[in-house]
Structures are given as structure tokens and as C-alpha cells.
Design a protein around this motif. Structure first.
Motif, short mmCIF file in Angstrom:
data_model
loop_
_atom_site.label_atom_id
_atom_site.label_comp_id
_atom_site.label_asym_id
_atom_site.label_seq_id
_atom_site.Cartn_x
_atom_site.Cartn_y
_atom_site.Cartn_z
N VAL A 1 0.85 -1.20 0.00
CA VAL A 1 0.00 0.00 0.00
C VAL A 1 0.88 1.24 0.00
CG1 VAL A 1 -1.65 1.36 1.34
CG2 VAL A 1 -1.93 -1.10 1.17
N ILE A 2 1.87 1.23 0.85
CA ILE A 2 2.76 2.38 0.98
C ILE A 2 3.44 2.72 -0.34
CG2 ILE A 2 4.93 3.15 2.00
CD1 ILE A 2 4.05 1.65 4.53
N GLU A 3 4.02 1.70 -0.96
CA GLU A 3 4.77 1.98 -2.18
C GLU A 3 3.88 2.41 -3.33
OE1 GLU A 3 7.79 2.63 -2.11
OE2 GLU A 3 7.79 1.97 -0.02
N THR B 1 1.12 10.71 -3.39
CA THR B 1 1.15 11.48 -2.16
C THR B 1 2.25 12.53 -2.18
OG1 THR B 1 0.44 9.47 -1.03
CG2 THR B 1 1.15 11.30 0.34
N LYS B 2 3.40 12.12 -2.67
CA LYS B 2 4.50 13.08 -2.79
C LYS B 2 4.07 14.29 -3.60
CE LYS B 2 8.82 12.09 -3.79
NZ LYS B 2 9.94 11.36 -4.44
N GLN B 3 3.37 13.97 -4.68
CA GLN B 3 2.86 15.00 -5.58
C GLN B 3 1.94 15.97 -4.85
OE1 GLN B 3 1.67 12.92 -9.18
NE2 GLN B 3 0.06 14.43 -9.51
N GLU C 1 11.08 11.83 1.13
CA GLU C 1 10.99 10.38 1.30
C GLU C 1 10.86 10.03 2.78
OE1 GLU C 1 10.87 8.16 -1.14
OE2 GLU C 1 11.11 9.68 -2.70
N TYR C 2 11.69 10.67 3.55
CA TYR C 2 11.69 10.37 4.98
C TYR C 2 10.38 10.76 5.62
CZ TYR C 2 16.66 9.44 4.70
OH TYR C 2 17.87 8.90 4.38
N TYR C 3 9.88 11.89 5.29
CA TYR C 3 8.60 12.32 5.85
C TYR C 3 7.49 11.37 5.44
CZ TYR C 3 10.10 16.71 7.91
OH TYR C 3 10.68 17.64 8.72
N TYR C 4 7.57 10.97 4.21
CA TYR C 4 6.54 10.05 3.71
C TYR C 4 6.59 8.73 4.46
CZ TYR C 4 3.67 7.22 0.72
OH TYR C 4 2.70 6.38 0.26
N SER D 1 0.31 18.12 11.25
CA SER D 1 1.43 18.50 12.11
C SER D 1 2.74 17.90 11.60
CB SER D 1 1.17 18.11 13.57
OG SER D 1 0.81 16.77 13.67
N CYS D 2 2.63 16.73 11.00
CA CYS D 2 3.81 16.10 10.43
C CYS D 2 4.32 16.89 9.24
CB CYS D 2 3.49 14.67 10.03
SG CYS D 2 4.71 13.88 9.00
N ILE D 3 3.41 17.23 8.35
CA ILE D 3 3.77 17.97 7.15
C ILE D 3 4.32 19.34 7.47
CG2 ILE D 3 2.60 19.34 5.39
CD1 ILE D 3 1.34 17.01 4.30
N SER D 4 3.82 19.91 8.54
CA SER D 4 4.25 21.28 8.87
C SER D 4 5.76 21.32 9.10
CB SER D 4 3.51 21.78 10.11
OG SER D 4 4.01 21.13 11.25
#
Lengths: 189, 189
Positions: free
Chosen positions: B119-121, B127-129, B144-147, B183-186
Motif C-alpha cells: 500500500v505504501i509503495e 502522495t509526494k505530488q 521520502e523520509y517524511y513520507y 502536524s507532520c507535514i508542517s
DNA sequence: ACCAGAAATCAACTGCATGTCTATTATCTG
DNA sequence: CAGATAATAGACATGCAGTTGATTTCTGGT
């Protein structure tokens, strides 16, 4: 004299088996490695294997266990301090990981591994406690979720870093994790 | 007439085997389930099993694959919209999960599972987009790391929720995840 | 250096699950 | 109904798992 140190032969045999298994794990998954294959590669008699281990999963678990203990020792060292510095702990852990890369490749790639979940469960109570100090106003019923989210996230980070060949320095990674923890925790407020 | 729908007997046999395996997986791990044990429990001839599957891992992978497709279909439905609403997607996914609880218990507990990483891959590029659109000023090298951090965190959240017996509603969980993502994306900014 | 104890080896054996095959029976589809 | 196809029962070879006993090699302590 109570010499509790095991016989040199035992140490040698176990060391060879551990090393050989981690090497084999780079090529294939644990479930596809037979005892015969392992002992052949290690040039050890198959019977000797059963002198020390129940089966191949047992051996793997012992490798995990050992690594886990090293890991916890690093953490414990800091827990004794009054104000443990998160980044410093993380830095030490990252250093340990990169120093033992071969074992971690095996552990992180092996599906049957319990290492990561073990680390998580062991550090859960302490971490919850720490977070509680930091954010006494937070919604307690969601602590578990935040914890799971954060810790698994960290693991993914480490794995990802590892698989890329560790391009970032240990310092950079420790910083990154601290940053993520803060933004993650801020949701608790 | 090119009837590509399989024989009713085939459908029945496969359904029973799938169901029986998921049931067995609640008690023990995949590696500890033999073909004989499965076919006995399913009351199916052992030879019949080999008519459809290579081995027990093959069967498990087909179950995973099916679930994965359902999952992706839910996501795709939203991707076609101009502005996909995150919370709505998550809500649908949570509903699907709770509706198919038996399969997910098996998949989430089975160490050999590839479901989650699949699912992740699969959702990574999209999602990156999306994130890129939201935070064009972010440090791209850390995406990549955040993802990885975020997605694994989500998985842990779902697993945790699941294991607790799903006390929170799908709506609450979807909200929680959205909050965490923000909060993660921020941190990317 | 020696000796008693312990570990490693070798060979053999049982047991069990796997995977394959054939003949036979049951079931489905058109 | 009839031909096709799936499921079954039973048997077989194979290979790995675990265990055992006899033998050889090595080790730690005196």
C-alpha cells in the motif's frame, strides 16, 4: 572456580552460526533457509546446531535478543541522567546501527523479526511518562495512538535511511527525528 | 461463448480455503500452518489445494492481493476528483477495514505479510505530488523520509486501533490521522 | 603436560509434510 | 443429457527435521 564463561568451542560455533545466518539473510528470507543450508554454509555439523538451538527461528531470535540488549543499554545509560537529552540518545542509537549495519540489514529485512515491535513495547511506558511531563494538558486517551504513530514512524525512517545506504549523517538523522517528534507531540496539546 | 468466470466448484473451493486460512491465522502464524492442517480444517482434499496454489504462501499472497485491489479502488475513486478530500478517503478506508475485520486481523498479525508495504509503495508517488503542491518550499530531499514516517505511523495507528477492538469510530480515526498529517507535514516547511 | 569432562562429528534412524501422479467419482455448463 | 472439468482417495518418492549413540577432538583446571 565458577567460570560462567562458556567454552571457547561453544563461543566459536555460535559466532559462526550467527554470522552465517546474517549473511544468508541478505539473499533470502528466514523461512527459506533450512538448517542444513545454514550448517553447510557455516561448515558446522548439523547435529551441532541442535546442541544450541531449537530451530532456525530460535537462532534468529537470539540474534535479535542480543541486539535488543545492546540497544537498551544505550537507552538506559541516558535514562539515569536527570534530564535525558533526546537527540543525544538518538545519535548514539544511530551510531550503533551504522556500526552494526550487517545485523540490521538482516533484522530490518526479515519479515519474521520481532525486534522493532520489541523495542517499541519496551520503551512505551517510559516514553509515555516523558510525554506526560511535557504535555500534562493533553488528551490522555489518545496517548497510545500518538506513541504508536511516532515510534513506527521512526522505525520507517531508520529503515528508509538504511536502505538508501545511509547518505545522511547520524547527526542529521537524530535532528530530523527530534523535529518530527516535536511536531508530532504538538498535536497532543 | 468465452465464459471467463471460473467454475462454481473452483469458486467454492477457493472461498473455503481463503476463509479457513484467515481463521487459522487468528491462532497462529503463517509459517506454522501446514497445507495438511489447512485442508483438514477446510475439509478439502490436500491434492485439490495444489490444483490452485503453489504453496500456503501463494494462497496468502492472493488474499493480500485481493484486499489490496479493494483498497486501491477506494483510493482511485477519490483521485479522479479535482480536489480529493483526505478525510473522506480515510473515512472510507476505515469503513472498509472495519467491515472486513477478519481479513485485516489476519493480515496485520501475519509477519510474512506484504500488504502494508505494498500500500505504501503504491501510494507514494501520488502522495509526494500532493504534498509538493501544498508545500512547494519544502526541503525536497527529505520528502521520502517524511513520507515513510507518516505512512508507517498511520499503519501503526490502524493496527493499534484494531487490536484495541476499534473503540473509536471511523470518523474519529480519520480526523486523528488528518491532524497528524498536518502536524507532520508542517515540519516540511 | 596430563586428565577428566565437555563439545563436535559422523552415521543412522524415525517421522512428517511436501509435491506429484493416477484412477475414480462427482459436479458443472451448455 | 453428455462431454468436460473439478474434486477425491490413495499411493509414492523426496527431503528436511529432530533425535540418538558411538567416536573423536578440544579445552580448562590442576
Amino acid at each position: 572456580m565458577d567460570n560462567n564463561k562458556p567454552d571457547r568451542r561453544v563461543r566459536k560455533t555460535k559466532a559462526i552460526l550467527r554470522k552465517t545466518l546474517t549473511k544468508l539473510l541478505m539473499e533470502k528470507d528466514l523461512k527459506d533457509i533450512s538448517v542444513l543450508e545454514l550448517t553447510d554454509a557455516a561448515d558446522i555439523n548439523r547435529g551441532t546446531f541442535y546442541l544450541h538451538y531449537k530451530d532456525i527461528y530460535d537462532l534468529f531470535e537470539q540474534i535479535e535478543q542480543e541486539t535488543l540488549e545492546d540497544f537498551l543499554n544505550i537507552i538506559v545509560r541516558y535514562k539515569q541522567l536527570d534530564s535525558p537529552v533526546w537527540t543525544a540518545v538518538m545519535l548514539d542509537l544511530f551510531k550503533y546501527i551504522s556500526a552494526n549495519a550487517d545485523i540490521f540489514i538482516a533484522v530490518l529485512n526479515t519479515k519474521e523479526s520481532n525486534f522493532l515491535t520489541d523495542v517499541i513495547e519496551i520503551s512505551r511506558p517510559k516514553t509515555k511518562q516523558e510525554w506526560h511531563k511535557l504535555f500534562s494538558t493533553g488528551k490522555e486517551e489518545y496517548y497510545e495512538y500518538y506513541y504508536d504513530f511516532f515510534t513506527f514512524g521512526c522505525i520507517a525512517l531508520v529503515r528508509s535511511w538504511f536502505m538508501k545506504g545511509m547518505p545522511e549523517s547520524c547527526e542529521q538523522m537524530a535532528e530530523l527525528i527530534e523535529k518530527l517528534m516535536l511536531s508530532c507531540i504538538s498535536g497532543l496539546k
